[in-house]
Design a protein around this motif. Structure first.
Motif, PDB file in Angstrom:
ATOM      1  N   LYS A 127      61.308  13.911  60.824  1.00  0.00           N
ATOM      2  CA  LYS A 127      60.281  14.513  61.149  1.00  0.00           C
ATOM      3  C   LYS A 127      59.338  13.898  62.185  1.00  0.00           C
ATOM      4  O   LYS A 127      58.314  14.281  62.597  1.00  0.00           O
ATOM      5  CB  LYS A 127      59.338  15.027  60.059  1.00  0.00           C
ATOM      6  N   SER A 151      52.765  11.978  53.329  1.00  0.00           N
ATOM      7  CA  SER A 151      53.828  11.312  54.424  1.00  0.00           C
ATOM      8  C   SER A 151      54.622  10.315  53.352  1.00  0.00           C
ATOM      9  O   SER A 151      54.676  10.540  52.270  1.00  0.00           O
ATOM     10  CB  SER A 151      52.945  10.428  55.299  1.00  0.00           C
ATOM     11  N   VAL A 177      52.744  14.827  66.445  1.00  0.00           N
ATOM     12  CA  VAL A 177      53.118  15.411  65.254  1.00  0.00           C
ATOM     13  C   VAL A 177      52.186  14.969  64.248  1.00  0.00           C
ATOM     14  O   VAL A 177      51.542  13.944  64.054  1.00  0.00           O
ATOM     15  CB  VAL A 177      54.380  14.778  64.817  1.00  0.00           C
ATOM     16  N   GLU A 200      53.810  18.725  60.071  1.00  0.00           N
ATOM     17  CA  GLU A 200      54.782  18.790  58.965  1.00  0.00           C
ATOM     18  C   GLU A 200      54.035  18.329  57.356  1.00  0.00           C
ATOM     19  O   GLU A 200      53.366  17.368  57.329  1.00  0.00           O
ATOM     20  CB  GLU A 200      55.885  17.512  59.351  1.00  0.00           C
ATOM     21  N   PHE A 210      51.180  14.522  60.115  1.00  0.00           N
ATOM     22  CA  PHE A 210      51.927  14.604  58.688  1.00  0.00           C
ATOM     23  C   PHE A 210      50.804  14.779  57.602  1.00  0.00           C
ATOM     24  O   PHE A 210      49.875  14.269  57.785  1.00  0.00           O
ATOM     25  CB  PHE A 210      52.403  13.147  58.433  1.00  0.00           C
ATOM     26  N   ARG A 219      63.845  11.393  55.115  1.00  0.00           N
ATOM     27  CA  ARG A 219      63.276  12.605  55.511  1.00  0.00           C
ATOM     28  C   ARG A 219      61.982  12.515  56.411  1.00  0.00           C
ATOM     29  O   ARG A 219      61.702  13.506  57.225  1.00  0.00           O
ATOM     30  CB  ARG A 219      63.033  13.500  54.214  1.00  0.00           C
ATOM     31  N   ARG A 276      53.422  19.332  66.130  1.00  0.00           N
ATOM     32  CA  ARG A 276      54.169  20.066  64.892  1.00  0.00           C
ATOM     33  C   ARG A 276      53.080  19.516  63.985  1.00  0.00           C
ATOM     34  O   ARG A 276      52.695  18.355  64.095  1.00  0.00           O
ATOM     35  CB  ARG A 276      55.519  19.504  64.893  1.00  0.00           C
TER      36      ARG A 276
END
Length: 272
Positions: free
Chosen positions: A115, A128, A123, A94, A125, A111, A92
């Motif tokens: 994530k 961030s 993942v 983000e 970022f 938040r 992912r």
């Protein structure tokens, strides 16, 4: 081809980070050609794909890759280039912008934690939790005491991720002010890229010294052996991408990932 020893770009916790000590251009000694960088990136892409597949299958470890940098440093570009051949399963990306009204009513990590990767996930970022000790500090939205507390919260948060089996790798994409000017002008000249431009891009450029200082202090306060910061030379896009790909591959290889064993006895399977 980038050197596989990334120590010179590691932000040591033992001394204060000065970004002026790190080049924004590739090292002059042994500088690779464009073709060599392209070949290295392709090779790293194949290795990254295999390692990520093992990470996803085993579900014993996870990886969080954080990209920070001045505007136009190449956060979008490096994500697109490095991860282009990786399976979307278990991966992912983000992006974090200005907090929403709801997010602003929570602690600044609320938040972010939502994530964070699970075991088996990689993942990325794009910006961030570090925005909350950078933009907020430069803009005077938090005071020095709050900033220092947030450094501690970040260290504890990243330690928590480590305890849960999540490796945290942080990359500061290091560009020069002159290179940023070229990239901003290129966006101004290309109507297809106007959507990328925000007033803050130009406002923040006027605050270059303040953002540099904020980054230096944040990197100094939060680079640890377990969750390291690396300063990535980013004036050259091909070198930047090749560097990051190699660094991520090395990080995954150091996890000593193993493909899980079958869940049943395959010797008893008879295909008809």
């Amino acid at each position: 081809m980038p050197n596989t020893d990334y120590t010179p770009w590691y932000v040591s916790p033992k001394r204060k980070c000065k970004l002026s000590d790190f080049d924004t251009e590739p090292p002059a000694k042994g500088q690779a050609s464009g073709k060599e960088l392209e070949e290295h990136l392709a090779d790293m892409g194949q290795k990254l794909d295999k390692l990520q597949s093992t990470l996803h299958a085993a579900k014993t470890r996870g990886l969080l890759v954080v990209f920070q940098g001045m505007d136009t440093a190449g956060k979008d570009g490096v994500i697109r280039s490095v991860f282009t051949h990786v399976s979307p399963l278990g991966v992912r990306a983000e992006a974090f912008g200005v907090p929403t009204e709801l997010e602003s009513r929570h602690d600044f990590l609320w938040r972010i934690h939502a994530k964070a990767p699970a075991r088996g996930e990689m993942v990325i970022f794009n910006r961030s939790h570090y925005e909350d000790v950078l933009v907020t500090r430069v803009r005077g939205l938090i005071d020095e005491e709050t900033c220092q507390k947030r450094y501690n919260h970040i260290l504890h948060f990243e330690s928590l991720l480590q305890d849960a089996g999540i490796t945290v790798l942080k990359c500061y994409l290091h560009i020069s002010k002159s290179e940023q000017k070229k990239r901003l002008q290129a966006r101004l000249d290309d109507p297809r890229k106007h959507w990328k431009l925000q007033p803050s891009d130009f406002d923040d450029r006027e605050l270059w010294p303040q953002f540099t200082q904020a980054y230096e202090e944040a990197l100094s306060a939060t680079s640890t052996p377990e969750s390291p910061w690396y300063v990535v030379p980013a004036d050259s896009k091909p070198y930047r991408d090749s560097f990051v790909a190699g660094l991520i591959v090395q990080t995954l290889e150091n996890m000593k990932l193993k493909t899980p064993k079958p869940s049943f006895d395959l010797s008893k399977v008879e295909l008809k």
